[in-house]
Motif scaffolding. Structure first.
Motif, PDB file in Angstrom:
ATOM      1  N   LEU A 218       0.823  -1.209   0.000  1.00 56.01           N
ATOM      2  CA  LEU A 218       0.000   0.000   0.000  1.00 56.01           C
ATOM      3  C   LEU A 218       0.856   1.258   0.000  1.00 56.01           C
ATOM      4  N   PHE A 219       1.806   1.333   0.924  1.00 57.77           N
ATOM      5  CA  PHE A 219       2.589   2.555   1.091  1.00 57.77           C
ATOM      6  C   PHE A 219       3.672   2.731   0.025  1.00 57.77           C
ATOM      7  N   SER A 220       3.884   1.699  -0.779  1.00 62.48           N
ATOM      8  CA  SER A 220       4.866   1.823  -1.857  1.00 62.48           C
ATOM      9  C   SER A 220       4.208   1.849  -3.226  1.00 62.48           C
ATOM     10  N   ASN A 221       2.877   1.913  -3.249  1.00 62.01           N
ATOM     11  CA  ASN A 221       2.141   1.831  -4.508  1.00 62.01           C
ATOM     12  C   ASN A 221       1.780   3.228  -5.017  1.00 62.01           C
ATOM     13  N   ARG A 222       2.230   3.540  -6.206  1.00 60.14           N
ATOM     14  CA  ARG A 222       1.975   4.859  -6.798  1.00 60.14           C
ATOM     15  C   ARG A 222       0.486   5.137  -6.954  1.00 60.14           C
ATOM     16  N   GLN A 223      -0.262   4.121  -7.382  1.00 61.91           N
ATOM     17  CA  GLN A 223      -1.694   4.309  -7.619  1.00 61.91           C
ATOM     18  C   GLN A 223      -2.434   4.626  -6.318  1.00 61.91           C
ATOM     19  N   ALA A 224      -2.023   3.956  -5.226  1.00 63.38           N
ATOM     20  CA  ALA A 224      -2.653   4.227  -3.935  1.00 63.38           C
ATOM     21  C   ALA A 224      -2.390   5.667  -3.499  1.00 63.38           C
ATOM     22  N   TRP A 225      -1.157   6.129  -3.663  1.00 63.48           N
ATOM     23  CA  TRP A 225      -0.834   7.514  -3.289  1.00 63.48           C
ATOM     24  C   TRP A 225      -1.541   8.519  -4.192  1.00 63.48           C
ATOM     25  N   ALA A 226      -1.729   8.144  -5.458  1.00 64.61           N
ATOM     26  CA  ALA A 226      -2.456   9.035  -6.371  1.00 64.61           C
ATOM     27  C   ALA A 226      -3.884   9.253  -5.878  1.00 64.61           C
ATOM     28  N   THR A 227      -4.549   8.176  -5.463  1.00 63.25           N
ATOM     29  CA  THR A 227      -5.920   8.316  -4.952  1.00 63.25           C
ATOM     30  C   THR A 227      -5.935   9.086  -3.634  1.00 63.25           C
ATOM     31  N   PHE A 228      -4.912   8.883  -2.807  1.00 67.79           N
ATOM     32  CA  PHE A 228      -4.788   9.616  -1.537  1.00 67.79           C
ATOM     33  C   PHE A 228      -4.759  11.121  -1.798  1.00 67.79           C
ATOM     34  N   PHE A 229      -3.886  11.550  -2.717  1.00 75.36           N
ATOM     35  CA  PHE A 229      -3.746  12.986  -2.979  1.00 75.36           C
ATOM     36  C   PHE A 229      -4.953  13.558  -3.729  1.00 75.36           C
ATOM     37  N   CYS A 230      -5.574  12.754  -4.585  1.00 75.08           N
ATOM     38  CA  CYS A 230      -6.801  13.216  -5.250  1.00 75.08           C
ATOM     39  C   CYS A 230      -7.858  13.593  -4.218  1.00 75.08           C
ATOM     40  N   HIS A 231      -8.051  12.726  -3.249  1.00 74.60           N
ATOM     41  CA  HIS A 231      -9.048  12.995  -2.218  1.00 74.60           C
ATOM     42  C   HIS A 231      -8.602  14.133  -1.295  1.00 74.60           C
ATOM     43  N   PHE A 232      -7.315  14.209  -1.033  1.00 70.27           N
ATOM     44  CA  PHE A 232      -6.773  15.282  -0.198  1.00 70.27           C
ATOM     45  C   PHE A 232      -7.126  16.651  -0.785  1.00 70.27           C
ATOM     46  N   GLY A 233      -7.029  16.766  -2.098  1.00 66.96           N
ATOM     47  CA  GLY A 233      -7.251  18.059  -2.739  1.00 66.96           C
ATOM     48  C   GLY A 233      -8.698  18.426  -2.959  1.00 66.96           C
ATOM     49  N   LEU A 234      -9.558  17.426  -3.184  1.00 64.43           N
ATOM     50  CA  LEU A 234     -10.957  17.722  -3.497  1.00 64.43           C
ATOM     51  C   LEU A 234     -11.868  17.695  -2.279  1.00 64.43           C
ATOM     52  N   VAL A 235     -11.773  16.646  -1.495  1.00 66.81           N
ATOM     53  CA  VAL A 235     -12.744  16.427  -0.418  1.00 66.81           C
ATOM     54  C   VAL A 235     -12.429  17.256   0.815  1.00 66.81           C
ATOM     55  N   GLY A 236     -11.172  17.208   1.267  1.00 68.47           N
ATOM     56  CA  GLY A 236     -10.820  17.888   2.508  1.00 68.47           C
ATOM     57  C   GLY A 236     -10.995  19.388   2.453  1.00 68.47           C
ATOM     58  N   THR A 237     -10.638  19.989   1.326  1.00 64.10           N
ATOM     59  CA  THR A 237     -10.784  21.440   1.196  1.00 64.10           C
ATOM     60  C   THR A 237     -12.251  21.846   1.252  1.00 64.10           C
ATOM     61  N   TYR A 238     -13.082  21.064   0.576  1.00 68.06           N
ATOM     62  CA  TYR A 238     -14.517  21.370   0.543  1.00 68.06           C
ATOM     63  C   TYR A 238     -15.172  21.115   1.898  1.00 68.06           C
ATOM     64  N   VAL A 239     -15.019  19.881   2.403  1.00 69.28           N
ATOM     65  CA  VAL A 239     -15.669  19.515   3.663  1.00 69.28           C
ATOM     66  C   VAL A 239     -15.132  20.346   4.817  1.00 69.28           C
ATOM     67  N   GLY A 240     -13.817  20.538   4.854  1.00 68.55           N
ATOM     68  CA  GLY A 240     -13.218  21.307   5.937  1.00 68.55           C
ATOM     69  C   GLY A 240     -13.705  22.740   5.977  1.00 68.55           C
TER      70      GLY A 240
END
Length: 423
Positions: A218-240
């Motif tokens: 998980l922590f070494s997978n590029r695709q997993a980190w891509a989804t992590f940052f996608c959600h970081f930028g869209l969801v957290g800014t809006y919900v927060g």
């Protein structure tokens, strides 16, 4: 009877969406009364930020553990318990007499909320075929957006009519009833209808090694980190932002009433309602998840940048589109889990979904507190100055989200067909 071909799967879908609708209202409804809480409990803006952050901190911190446990033992138990925790926390919030009780209440709500979306993804994966998944995920996201929408003008009007405690008490009781309904639909009735029904049971012999290997991947997978940052930028800014400072922003910077500020936020929620199904349809129409997702991230980044470039107070004719597009991005974030479903084995979808969701709610933890500290720092100056510098935070977060979209590695059509057959 096969679950994925039964009519009963639509009963499951409707029940899950109903519960999700009420749960989501409690993510942002406290933002409607931020100023009232400050006056009634004599707390600072930073404390209000902490109340919001503690909820999302619990949410973010539990995502990976919940994903692992749900993959191992099945999603039904955690969805039911999480709904009850959400309801109990909301009831306690409505009865609180000091800020410590408020903090405990929001912590319980966050712990309950942490179990919801990951297990909705798993339940939809189990009850519906892969080809139905992306579209239904968009509808589920739209249900959440309706929950956010309810927590604006309707909830604000209810608060104005009866005070803030009664609405939270009643919604808390409704959530407890939803927990009972989920138990009946997902467990009791399913056992009667499907003889092969069972939650996952896993022997304990290989659990530790299996989880360690999974986490390493998980922590070494590029695709997993891509989804992590996608959600970081869209969801957290809006919900927060919506869940803490959006209504005070409209009131302090534009001189709006609480109701008018709630209507402004409603524009963003309309965008979110449209964003989930429309972006899912577009991605299906063009057989691509990455390309439309990058466009969404770019638009959201430019919208947050607009707040900063106009010194925290863009003209109203731009303010409305900005909120709409930011909300649209939150709705479109359902594509994060379509990427997860497409990229990983079904047995790993829970933990990867939890990891991606952690990104969204980690930024939702950080934004309210950082924003509140900036507002406190500029308390003695014109309020618009504090908001101006505060908007640097979502701009930076949205930029990380855009980087996540670029990092997504999309599968070829051949790979997609192979995965569809294996599913």
């Amino acid at each position: 009877m096969d679950k994925q071909n039964s009519k009963y799967r639509w009963v499951v879908f409707g029940t899950v969406l109903l519960s999700y609708f009420f749960i989501v209202t409690q993510r942002t409804a406290p933002g409607l009364i931020s100023d009232q809480i400050m006056k009634e409990f004599h707390v600072t803006a930073a404390t209000i930020g902490l109340l919001t952050s503690i909820q999302f901190f619990a949410y973010a911190g539990l995502q990976i553990p919940i994903g692992i446990l749900s993959d191992r033992f099945g999603p039904n138990f955690f969805l039911i318990v999480g709904t009850f925790l959400n309801g109990v926390g909301t009831i306690i919030y409505s009865l609180a007499q000091n800020e410590a009780i408020l903090l405990v209440a929001r912590l319980l709500v966050g712990m309950g909320d942490a179990t919801i979306w990951v297990n909705i993804v798993l339940i939809l994966s189990g009850w519906f075929k892969s080809k139905e998944f992306v579209g239904l995920l968009g509808i589920a996201g739209m249900s959440g957006s309706f929950g956010f929408l309810t927590a604006t003008v309707p909830f604000s009007a209810w608060i104005a009519l009866s005070g803030w405690r009664t609405p939270f008490l009643i919604v808390g009781l409704i959530l407890c009833l939803c927990g009972l309904l989920l138990y009946y639909v997902l467990v009791k009735k399913s056992r009667e209808l499907f003889s092969s029904y069972s939650e996952k049971k896993v022997s304990s012999e290989r659990i530790q090694d299996k989880d360690e290997n999974l986490l390493k991947r998980l922590f070494s997978n590029r695709q997993a980190w891509a989804t992590f940052f996608c959600h970081f930028g869209l969801v957290g800014t809006y919900v927060g932002f919506i869940g803490s400072w959006a209504v005070p922003y409209g009131m302090h910077v534009y001189g709006m009433t609480r109701s008018a500020a709630s209507q402004l936020i409603m524009v963003g929620l309309i965008g979110a309602i449209i964003g989930a199904p429309l972006t899912s349809w577009i991605s299906g129409r063009f057989s691509s998840l990455k390309k439309p997702y990058i466009v969404v991230h770019m638009i959201v980044f430019l919208s947050w940048l607009g707040f900063l470039l106009f010194n925290g107070k863009p003209p109203v004719y731009l303010l409305i589109p900005f909120f709409f597009f930011i909300g649209y991005g939150n709705g479109a974030s359902a594509l994060t889990f379509a990427v997860v479903r497409e990229s990983f084995a079904l047995k790993e979808v829970g933990v990867i979904s939890g990891f991606a969701n952690t990104g969204g709610f980690l930024s939702a933890v950080l934004l309210p507190s950082l924003f509140g500290k900036i507002l406190d720092h500029y308390h003695l100056q014109a309020s618009v100055i504090g908001y101006h510098y505060g908007f640097m935070i979502p701009v930076l977060f949205a930029l990380l989200g855009l980087m996540g979209g670029v990092l997504i590695k999309e599968k070829s059509q051949r790979d997609k067909r192979t995965k569809e057959i294996s599913s």
